[in-house]
Design a protein around this motif. Structure first.
Motif, short mmCIF file in Angstrom:
data_model
loop_
_atom_site.label_atom_id
_atom_site.label_comp_id
_atom_site.label_asym_id
_atom_site.label_seq_id
_atom_site.Cartn_x
_atom_site.Cartn_y
_atom_site.Cartn_z
N LEU A 72 -7.50 9.47 -67.73
CA LEU A 72 -8.32 10.45 -68.45
C LEU A 72 -9.64 10.72 -67.73
CD1 LEU A 72 -8.00 9.04 -72.10
CD2 LEU A 72 -6.44 10.60 -70.91
N ALA A 73 -9.96 9.96 -66.70
CA ALA A 73 -11.28 10.04 -66.07
C ALA A 73 -11.44 11.34 -65.30
CB ALA A 73 -11.48 8.86 -65.13
N GLY A 74 -12.71 11.73 -65.13
CA GLY A 74 -13.04 12.92 -64.36
C GLY A 74 -13.95 13.84 -65.14
N ILE A 75 -14.41 14.88 -64.47
CA ILE A 75 -15.24 15.90 -65.11
C ILE A 75 -14.34 16.74 -66.02
CG2 ILE A 75 -16.62 17.97 -64.68
CD1 ILE A 75 -17.54 16.66 -62.07
N SER A 76 -14.75 16.94 -67.26
CA SER A 76 -13.90 17.60 -68.24
C SER A 76 -14.31 19.03 -68.55
CB SER A 76 -13.88 16.79 -69.55
OG SER A 76 -15.19 16.67 -70.07
N GLU A 82 -17.92 21.23 -55.34
CA GLU A 82 -18.14 19.93 -54.68
C GLU A 82 -18.01 18.79 -55.69
OE1 GLU A 82 -19.97 22.62 -54.25
OE2 GLU A 82 -19.52 23.07 -52.15
N SER A 83 -18.57 18.97 -56.87
CA SER A 83 -18.48 17.91 -57.88
C SER A 83 -17.04 17.72 -58.35
CB SER A 83 -19.38 18.25 -59.08
OG SER A 83 -20.74 18.26 -58.70
N ILE A 84 -16.34 18.83 -58.60
CA ILE A 84 -14.94 18.76 -59.01
C ILE A 84 -14.10 18.13 -57.90
CG2 ILE A 84 -12.90 20.15 -59.54
CD1 ILE A 84 -14.75 20.08 -61.89
N LEU A 85 -14.40 18.48 -56.65
CA LEU A 85 -13.66 17.92 -55.52
C LEU A 85 -13.80 16.40 -55.48
CD1 LEU A 85 -12.11 18.36 -52.82
CD2 LEU A 85 -14.34 18.59 -51.71
N ASP A 86 -15.01 15.91 -55.63
CA ASP A 86 -15.24 14.47 -55.54
C ASP A 86 -14.62 13.72 -56.72
OD1 ASP A 86 -16.58 14.66 -53.15
OD2 ASP A 86 -18.56 14.76 -54.06
N ASN A 88 -12.54 14.91 -59.57
CA ASN A 88 -11.20 15.20 -60.11
C ASN A 88 -10.11 15.25 -59.05
OD1 ASN A 88 -12.92 15.61 -62.28
ND2 ASN A 88 -11.86 17.44 -63.00
N ILE A 89 -10.46 15.68 -57.86
CA ILE A 89 -9.44 15.84 -56.82
C ILE A 89 -9.35 14.58 -55.97
CG2 ILE A 89 -8.79 17.18 -54.77
CD1 ILE A 89 -9.87 19.66 -56.20
N ARG A 90 -10.45 14.22 -55.31
CA ARG A 90 -10.41 12.97 -54.53
C ARG A 90 -10.20 11.77 -55.45
NH1 ARG A 90 -14.83 15.19 -51.12
NH2 ARG A 90 -13.91 15.71 -49.09
N GLY A 91 -10.84 11.77 -56.62
CA GLY A 91 -10.71 10.63 -57.53
C GLY A 91 -9.27 10.41 -57.97
N THR A 92 -8.56 11.50 -58.28
CA THR A 92 -7.16 11.37 -58.69
C THR A 92 -6.29 10.91 -57.53
OG1 THR A 92 -7.48 13.06 -60.39
CG2 THR A 92 -5.21 12.59 -59.73
N TYR A 93 -6.57 11.41 -56.34
CA TYR A 93 -5.86 10.91 -55.16
C TYR A 93 -6.07 9.42 -54.98
CZ TYR A 93 -5.37 9.64 -50.26
OH TYR A 93 -5.06 8.97 -49.10
N HIS A 94 -7.32 8.97 -55.11
CA HIS A 94 -7.60 7.54 -54.97
C HIS A 94 -6.83 6.73 -56.01
CE1 HIS A 94 -11.75 8.51 -52.98
NE2 HIS A 94 -10.74 8.64 -52.13
N LEU A 95 -6.73 7.25 -57.23
CA LEU A 95 -6.00 6.53 -58.27
C LEU A 95 -4.52 6.39 -57.90
CD1 LEU A 95 -6.30 5.44 -61.31
CD2 LEU A 95 -5.01 7.50 -61.83
N TYR A 142 -12.37 23.48 -62.53
CA TYR A 142 -11.83 22.39 -63.35
C TYR A 142 -10.32 22.57 -63.53
CZ TYR A 142 -10.52 20.01 -67.66
OH TYR A 142 -9.86 19.27 -68.61
N GLY A 143 -9.89 23.77 -63.94
CA GLY A 143 -8.46 24.02 -64.10
C GLY A 143 -7.72 23.86 -62.79
#
Length: 273
Positions: A72-76, A82-86, A88-95, A142-143
C-alpha cells in the motif's frame, strides 16, 4: 495461501494501512508493519519497521521470512514526476526485487482507478460496466505509476513466478463523501475481504481486479474480483439521498464528472496537501 501466515503490510501508517491494521488480523494474519514514518499504536508483539522504499537493504530485511506482501506504500495523490518516480515507481521495483531475492511468491498491489482514469464513465442505466481488460488510460503521474506497477507485476509473474493481484481501488473510506464516490466506494470491511481473497486465492498468476463494494451505482465489472472468492457485503446506496441532495447529480457536461478519474482528470489533488 493459508490465512495463518505472516504478511508484510507496507504503508501501514497511511489511511488505508491504518484501517487494514485492525481489519486483517481477524482473518488469521500476523502482520509485519512497514512505513517511512513510525507506525503509531503498534500492538504488543507486532513487528514494525521504519524504512523508506529507497533503502533496499532495510526493505529486503523487512521482506525476509514473510509469506506474502500487501503493498500500500507510496504517494497516494498527484505530485511531481520526480517524486512519483522515486516513491511509486522505483519504490515498487525495489519491493519486487526484495520479494524475488527473499523468495516471496505472493504480492497484493494497491493499484488505483486512476490507472484508467480517462475512461469515460458509464452514463445511463443501460450502460455496460467498465471491463477490467480496458487499456490503461492514466489521468495523472500518480495514475501512470499504477500502470507501471501493474505491468511490473505482470513481468515478475512471467519472469520470476511471483504471483500478484493488482487491485484498482476506488475510494476506501468509512463512508462515501461525494456523489462520484457512490459508484466507486470500497467500505473498509469489504477492503479487508478483498485483500483476504487476493491473499488466499490459488493460481492467480497476475490478476487485475477492480476494488469496490457491491454498490447499486457501480461503474465497473467486479467479476474478476469475485472469481478470487471476494463477496462484497456493503453498498453505498444508503448514503445516496443525502449526498445527491447536497451536491446534485453527476452532470455529463461537467468535465469533472465525464471520466472515471473524476477531478483527477482536470484538477488533481496534490501531495503533500
Amino acid at each position: 495461501m493459508p490465512a495463518d501466515r505472516t504478511v508484510l503490510l507496507t504503508g501501514a501508517a497511511g489511511g488505508l494501512g491504518t484501517l487494514m491494521r485492525d481489519l486483517l488480523p481477524p482473518y488469521g494474519y500476523t502482520l509485519r508493519l512497514l512505513d517511512r514514518v513510525p507506525v503509531p499504536d503498534v500492538p504488543d508483539g507486532t513487528e514494525a519497521v521504519t524504512a523508506d522504499l529507497a533503502d533496499r537493504e532495510a526493505l529486503r530485511e523487512a521482506v525476509r521470512g514473510v509469506d506474502a506482501i500487501v503493498h500500500l506504500a507510496g504517494i497516494s495523490l498527484e505530485s511531481t514526476f520526480e517524486s512519483i518516480l522515486d516513491s511509486n515507481i522505483r519504490g515498487t521495483y525495489h519491493l519486487y526485487e526484495a520479494a524475488r531475492e527473499e523468495g516471496v511468491r505472493r504480492v497484493v498491489f494497491a493499484s488505483s482507478n486512476h490507472a484508467v482514469g480517462f475512461l469515460p464513465r458509464p452514463a445511463g442505466e443501460d450502460a455496460p460496466p467498465l471491463p477490467v481488460e480496458a487499456p490503461h488510460r492514466p489521468d495523472t503521474f500518480y495514475g501512470l505509476s499504477k500502470c507501471f506497477g501493474e505491468d511490473l507485476a505482470s513481468l515478475y509473474w512471467d519472469k520470476h513466478g511471483i504471483e500478484t493481484v493488482s487491485i484498482r481501488i476506488g475510494s476506501c473510506f468509512p463512508e462515501p463523501t461525494t456523489v462520484r464516490m457512490l459508484s466507486l466506494w470500497l467500505s473498509p470491511p469489504d477492503a479487508a475481504r478483498l485483500l483476504h481473497a487476493a491473499l488466499t486465492a490459488e493460481d492467480v498468476g497476475h490478476t487485475v481486479v477492480y476494488g469496490s463494494s457491491a454498490n447499486t451505482r457501480l461503474w465497473w465489472d467486479l467479476s474478476s474480483a469475485r472469481a478470487l472468492g471476494y463477496e462484497p457485503r456493503d453498498d453505498s446506496e444508503p448514503y445516496a439521498a443525502k449526498l445527491v441532495a447536497e451536491q446534485g447529480a453527476l452532470d455529463p457536461d461537467n468535465p469533472d464528472h465525464a471520466h472515471l478519474g473524476g477531478h483527477f482528470c482536470t484538477n488533481p489533488p496534490r501531495w503533500p496537501h
